[in-house]
Design a protein around this motif. Sequence first.
Motif, PDB file in Angstrom:
ATOM      1  N   LEU B 129       7.101 -17.178  21.954  1.00  0.00           N
ATOM      2  CA  LEU B 129       6.809 -17.334  20.526  1.00  0.00           C
ATOM      3  C   LEU B 129       5.324 -17.214  20.241  1.00  0.00           C
ATOM      4  O   LEU B 129       4.921 -16.615  19.247  1.00  0.00           O
ATOM      5  CB  LEU B 129       7.297 -18.706  20.045  1.00  0.00           C
ATOM      6  N   LEU B 133       3.532 -14.732  17.779  1.00  0.00           N
ATOM      7  CA  LEU B 133       2.642 -15.189  16.705  1.00  0.00           C
ATOM      8  C   LEU B 133       1.268 -14.538  16.796  1.00  0.00           C
ATOM      9  O   LEU B 133       0.690 -14.165  15.776  1.00  0.00           O
ATOM     10  CB  LEU B 133       2.491 -16.715  16.761  1.00  0.00           C
ATOM     11  N   SER B 167       5.384 -22.923  12.252  1.00  0.00           N
ATOM     12  CA  SER B 167       6.062 -22.324  13.399  1.00  0.00           C
ATOM     13  C   SER B 167       7.079 -23.307  13.996  1.00  0.00           C
ATOM     14  O   SER B 167       8.105 -22.889  14.526  1.00  0.00           O
ATOM     15  CB  SER B 167       5.060 -21.852  14.457  1.00  0.00           C
ATOM     16  N   TRP B 170      10.101 -23.035  11.840  1.00  0.00           N
ATOM     17  CA  TRP B 170      10.732 -21.752  12.140  1.00  0.00           C
ATOM     18  C   TRP B 170      11.567 -21.842  13.415  1.00  0.00           C
ATOM     19  O   TRP B 170      12.689 -21.362  13.470  1.00  0.00           O
ATOM     20  CB  TRP B 170       9.649 -20.675  12.295  1.00  0.00           C
ATOM     21  N   LYS B 171      11.018 -22.485  14.438  1.00  0.00           N
ATOM     22  CA  LYS B 171      11.731 -22.519  15.726  1.00  0.00           C
ATOM     23  C   LYS B 171      12.886 -23.512  15.733  1.00  0.00           C
ATOM     24  O   LYS B 171      13.944 -23.235  16.281  1.00  0.00           O
ATOM     25  CB  LYS B 171      10.757 -22.868  16.856  1.00  0.00           C
ATOM     26  N   GLN B 236       3.875 -26.099  22.494  1.00  0.00           N
ATOM     27  CA  GLN B 236       3.427 -25.352  21.326  1.00  0.00           C
ATOM     28  C   GLN B 236       1.899 -25.378  21.207  1.00  0.00           C
ATOM     29  O   GLN B 236       1.261 -24.331  21.125  1.00  0.00           O
ATOM     30  CB  GLN B 236       4.062 -25.959  20.069  1.00  0.00           C
TER      31      GLN B 236
END
Lengths: 289, 301
Positions: B129, B133, B167, B170-171, B236
Amino acid sequence: MKVKGLRKKIKIFDKVNYLFFMVIGLVMVYPLWHQLMLSISDNFKAKSGGFFFVPRGFDLSGYEVIMSSRYIWVAFRNSLLITVVGVVIALFVNCGLAYMLSKSEIKGTKIITFLVLFTFIFNGGMIPTYVVVKQVGLINSLWALILPITFAPYNIIIIRSFFKNLPISLEESAFLDGANYAQIYFKIVLPLSKPVIATIAIWTAVNLWNNYMNGLLYIHEKSKYILPLLVRDIVIGASDMANVEVMQTVNADVINAATIVIATVPILIVYPFLQKYFTKGIMLGSVKG
Amino acid sequence: MFQTIKGSQKHFKRYGPIYLLALPGIVLMIVFRYLPMAGLSLAFTNFTAGMRLPDVTWVGFKWFRILFAGDEFSGVVMNTLIISFAKLIFSFPAPIILAILLNEMKSNKMKRGFQTVLYLPHFLAWTVLAGILFTLMSPQTGIVGYFGLKESVFLNSNMFRPLLVVSDIWKTSGWGTIVYLAAISGIDPNLYEAAMIDGANRFQRIRYILIPSIMKTAVILLILKIGHILDAGFDQVFMLYNPAVYDVGDILGTYVFRTAMSQGRFALATASGLFKSFVGLTLIISSNFLAKRVDKDAGLF
């Protein structure tokens, strides 16, 4: 009159709802599409920015660079290996423990249930766990990516409540017929629990395939690399896999995109087929001890 | 006495196989969950990287005094709290809303199709991811140029935290709907029928039946989240941050990792980890207590 107005309102609601999910769906999918299109775009045209809806030019050199590297295959094989072996071990371990916890008449069940639940709310944290893994001698071993996450309290509790709901009379009569509890477990309990086992298998597989932190902590040799580690090296440019000569002719962003596509494709192929198992047998209400 | 021995012999003869099946799990639990808890005592020693365990000596609360006296640690705790609370406020309700709206969809085919798409991001690792990004947010290859941005958003301190929150939503939000959809499917259909006979419309049914029915699930998840308020998401942040945004993005997890792995200060890192675990334990017990005060049936334990 009032009812008519309400019906209209509900119809509008339905339309807005579909529209809303279409937008959300696009937002979910577009970043991946962008990546895929970038990965097959021409090196120079790829750099002009903006939305990618179709590839700009066509060039597979990003994939050529990645595929010619030894490391991607090593990492791919290691990731696959820990996922398959890890799922098998995790199922054996978690189901076995859950079976004991599902039988409240067994001695020690209460205390072990408490110990399992306690790991939910308190843990040793990153460094003490690292020290234990090191003391056990698992640094730079693929086992370090499997064993520490094999014991999964959340999954155990879910499996246990599934076992508890199985008809007890089946086991009782098998026991009276002379079967022992190992036979009952493997021949009656497990076959009846396929939905929950499939669910837990998928969760565990995703967890193993994507686990990055354990790799970062415990794996330092390139021969033991797994995909998330390799992807990170390439993404932050720390990799020696694309040598300097190639880097000058192939855009680094295109290489990134190609790596990401390769790392993503296996899971994207598998998951729509497994989707029907996701919700089966999963009720959070059953998490309560 | 004799009888209890005989009784337990009988007990073990009957249930022996079950104990054997449970044994591997118990062993792994002790080794990888309870030994690390004992290892937390390293926070009170002079343990550094490369040191052998027998050579370790006690230093008392030295590291905690150093941690609480320094600006760095309090900054890291503040970052963690800000990022966590932002995620709690914005990420937590997202799956609830999505699940309710999904449930209102009449066509099962459409519903399943949208679910497949919503689950997608859950199956990607944060490393993947982050790669996506980076390219998506780069002025050269991404869409940000479209919005007039010239430099990478990852170097911009003002953009970093919103980026983490967005994010994260989103995930995780699509996958998060699963537990709520399961809870919704467990609602007694008779309740709906009764409500319909009483003349409740669709919005009233959502308001008075659906939402109360998934509250218990939401409360349990909320308690677990609050217990993890000091875990703002290691993978993350670790993947997305860089020295330019340390002042707004460095969280406890990444701080512990750097102090231990790049500086070798294992005892100090363990001390901040212990602080984290202890706060988590306190929060989970008190939020559970509060939830039970509100509703006797609510709560995790």
